[in-house]
Design a protein around this motif. Structure first.
Motif, short mmCIF file in Angstrom:
data_model
loop_
_atom_site.label_atom_id
_atom_site.label_comp_id
_atom_site.label_asym_id
_atom_site.label_seq_id
_atom_site.Cartn_x
_atom_site.Cartn_y
_atom_site.Cartn_z
N ILE A 185 0.66 -1.04 0.44
CA ILE A 185 0.13 -0.07 0.02
C ILE A 185 0.89 0.91 -0.04
O ILE A 185 1.88 1.76 0.97
CB ILE A 185 -1.13 0.43 1.21
CG1 ILE A 185 -1.76 -0.81 1.75
CG2 ILE A 185 -1.82 1.55 0.97
CD1 ILE A 185 -2.51 -1.74 0.45
N THR A 186 0.70 2.21 -0.72
CA THR A 186 1.62 3.89 -0.77
C THR A 186 -0.35 4.43 -1.07
O THR A 186 -0.58 4.25 -1.88
CB THR A 186 1.81 2.91 -2.46
OG1 THR A 186 1.82 3.28 -3.26
CG2 THR A 186 3.66 2.70 -2.31
N TRP A 187 0.34 5.76 -0.35
CA TRP A 187 -0.03 7.15 -0.65
C TRP A 187 0.35 7.93 -1.32
O TRP A 187 1.72 8.42 -1.43
CB TRP A 187 -0.19 7.55 0.13
CG TRP A 187 -1.28 7.45 1.20
CD1 TRP A 187 -0.98 6.65 1.50
CD2 TRP A 187 -3.02 7.59 1.35
NE1 TRP A 187 -2.91 5.83 3.00
CE2 TRP A 187 -4.11 6.38 2.18
CE3 TRP A 187 -3.92 8.18 -0.23
CZ2 TRP A 187 -4.94 6.37 1.55
CZ3 TRP A 187 -5.07 8.44 0.23
CH2 TRP A 187 -5.61 7.28 1.00
N ILE A 188 0.18 8.53 -3.01
CA ILE A 188 1.23 9.36 -3.25
C ILE A 188 0.46 10.77 -3.65
O ILE A 188 -1.03 10.67 -3.84
CB ILE A 188 1.20 9.27 -4.99
CG1 ILE A 188 1.69 7.50 -4.92
CG2 ILE A 188 1.80 9.90 -6.05
CD1 ILE A 188 1.45 6.75 -6.32
N PHE A 189 1.42 11.98 -3.36
CA PHE A 189 0.72 13.12 -3.12
C PHE A 189 1.92 14.04 -3.41
O PHE A 189 2.97 14.12 -3.18
CB PHE A 189 0.57 12.95 -1.90
CG PHE A 189 -0.27 15.32 -1.07
CD1 PHE A 189 -1.34 15.59 -2.34
CD2 PHE A 189 0.67 16.06 -0.83
CE1 PHE A 189 -1.74 16.76 -1.87
CE2 PHE A 189 0.33 17.78 -0.67
CZ PHE A 189 -0.72 17.84 -1.55
N ASN A 190 1.11 14.60 -4.08
CA ASN A 190 1.96 16.01 -5.19
C ASN A 190 3.82 14.71 -4.91
O ASN A 190 5.21 15.47 -4.96
CB ASN A 190 2.85 16.92 -4.28
CG ASN A 190 1.40 17.92 -3.96
OD1 ASN A 190 0.48 17.88 -4.58
ND2 ASN A 190 2.02 19.05 -3.12
N ASN A 191 3.89 13.73 -6.34
CA ASN A 191 4.31 12.86 -6.66
C ASN A 191 5.73 11.85 -5.53
O ASN A 191 6.30 11.83 -5.78
CB ASN A 191 6.07 14.00 -7.39
CG ASN A 191 5.05 14.13 -8.80
OD1 ASN A 191 3.81 13.46 -9.57
ND2 ASN A 191 5.29 15.38 -9.28
N GLU A 192 5.05 12.60 -4.45
CA GLU A 192 5.80 11.86 -3.11
C GLU A 192 4.89 11.16 -2.65
O GLU A 192 3.59 10.16 -2.59
CB GLU A 192 5.92 13.31 -2.06
CG GLU A 192 6.55 14.54 -1.78
CD GLU A 192 6.32 15.89 -1.26
OE1 GLU A 192 6.04 14.74 0.08
OE2 GLU A 192 6.97 16.11 -0.89
N ILE A 193 5.69 9.89 -2.22
CA ILE A 193 5.59 8.64 -2.09
C ILE A 193 5.48 8.41 -0.67
O ILE A 193 6.39 8.22 -0.44
CB ILE A 193 5.95 7.39 -2.98
CG1 ILE A 193 5.72 7.95 -4.34
CG2 ILE A 193 5.25 5.76 -2.25
CD1 ILE A 193 6.49 6.56 -4.78
N SER A 194 4.28 7.66 -0.16
CA SER A 194 4.58 7.04 1.25
C SER A 194 3.87 5.42 1.25
O SER A 194 3.00 5.62 1.30
CB SER A 194 3.35 7.74 2.03
OG SER A 194 4.32 9.38 2.10
N GLU A 195 4.97 4.74 2.10
CA GLU A 195 4.59 3.61 1.79
C GLU A 195 3.68 3.47 3.19
O GLU A 195 4.90 2.17 4.05
CB GLU A 195 5.85 2.78 1.63
CG GLU A 195 6.45 2.68 0.62
CD GLU A 195 7.34 1.47 0.00
OE1 GLU A 195 7.92 0.92 0.94
OE2 GLU A 195 8.09 1.58 -1.37
N VAL A 196 2.17 3.38 3.45
CA VAL A 196 1.77 3.01 4.50
C VAL A 196 0.32 2.92 4.70
O VAL A 196 -0.66 3.75 3.26
CB VAL A 196 1.73 4.60 5.29
CG1 VAL A 196 3.47 4.88 6.32
CG2 VAL A 196 1.62 5.83 5.21
N GLU A 197 -1.12 2.59 4.92
CA GLU A 197 -1.70 1.97 5.21
C GLU A 197 -2.45 3.28 5.73
O GLU A 197 -3.73 3.97 4.56
CB GLU A 197 -2.58 1.08 5.79
CG GLU A 197 -1.72 -0.49 5.43
CD GLU A 197 -2.31 -1.84 6.01
OE1 GLU A 197 -3.14 -1.07 6.83
OE2 GLU A 197 -1.68 -2.81 5.09
N ASN A 198 -2.25 3.94 6.65
CA ASN A 198 -2.47 4.83 7.34
C ASN A 198 -1.62 6.31 7.10
O ASN A 198 -0.78 6.55 7.82
CB ASN A 198 -3.15 5.06 8.67
CG ASN A 198 -4.32 3.86 8.53
OD1 ASN A 198 -4.82 3.26 8.56
ND2 ASN A 198 -3.90 3.04 9.97
N LEU A 199 -2.59 7.60 6.01
CA LEU A 199 -1.20 8.82 6.19
C LEU A 199 -2.26 9.54 7.03
O LEU A 199 -3.37 10.47 6.70
CB LEU A 199 -1.71 8.58 5.18
CG LEU A 199 -0.84 10.29 4.11
CD1 LEU A 199 1.04 10.10 4.21
CD2 LEU A 199 -1.37 10.62 2.87
#
Length: 224
Positions: free
Chosen positions: A113-127
């Motif tokens: 699971i990853t979150w993408i915002f403004n081309n930044e990637i966070s590999e977390v389920e809960n952001l």
């Protein structure tokens, strides 16, 4: 096996005679599979078929029927990710109150699971989002594919302090009105009435007619 694809299972039977008296049955778990094609069967597995055993049974129709069942074949079904949690498409954000964006998916192999915002990637389920608004994309990935969901975070005005202040002002006004009403009521009812009797008139008060045999003047009740 991969979900949705077609596969053929084959049952090898040796040393059977006479062959024309042979019947082959296929089982999925303990349930008979209909329309099986003798020693072969075609299946199209789903994710729920993982660990489900398939087996074949050879039955020789002699005077006394003889049945022999194979060892069970357990299959593992691979399938692409699916985001299972219902993701809210529009999330309000208030100053000083962070929000948590959650993304949960199933798949086999287990997806990343990853979150993408403004081309930044966070590999977390809960952001956790504190101030930055815009579109956040959840991506669930495994070797068979991916699934995505988009969440829009928008800044909203926090009206709670204004509402609390308004309520406080109303309470103060009501309290002041209550105190004023109580004060007026207390003055009119609790101060009392007084009667002055037996007081001799002052000679300087002018002409005052005597009433009563003892020469005293009954006074009227005086409201103080």
């Amino acid at each position: 096996m991969i979900e949705g694809k077609r596969y053929t299972l084959q049952c090898d039977i040796q040393g059977v005679s006479p062959v024309q008296l042979l019947t082959v049955n296929w089982y999925k778990g303990e349930y008979l599979v209909p329309k099986a094609h003798f020693t072969e069967i075609e299946i199209s597995p789903s994710r729920n078929d993982t660990e489900t055993p398939y087996s074949c049974e050879a039955e020789l129709g002699l005077q006394k029927s003889i049945k022999v069942r194979s060892n069970p074949l357990k299959i593992t079904v691979l399938y692409k990710p699916i985001i299972t949690e219902k993701v809210i498409q529009r999330v309000p954000l208030f100053h000083g109150y962070p929000v948590v964006l959650s993304c949960v998916a199933i798949g086999y192999p287990e997806p990343t699971i990853t979150w993408i915002f403004n081309n930044e990637i966070s590999e977390v389920e809960n952001l956790t989002v504190k101030e930055e608004t815009g579109e956040y994309t959840c991506v669930a990935v495994n070797p068979l594919g991916n699934d995505t969901k988009v969440v829009t975070v928008v800044m909203e005005e926090d009206y709670l302090p204004l509402i609390a202040g308004f309520v406080a002002v109303v309470v103060v006004i009501i309290s002041v009105i209550f105190i004023l009403i109580y004060s007026i009521y207390y003055k009119n009812t609790k101060m009392g009435h007084y009667t002055v009797e037996g007081a001799k008139p002052n000679a300087q008060n002018g002409n005052i007619a005597q009433n009563g045999k003892d020469g005293t003047i009954p006074m009227k009740k005086i409201l103080v």
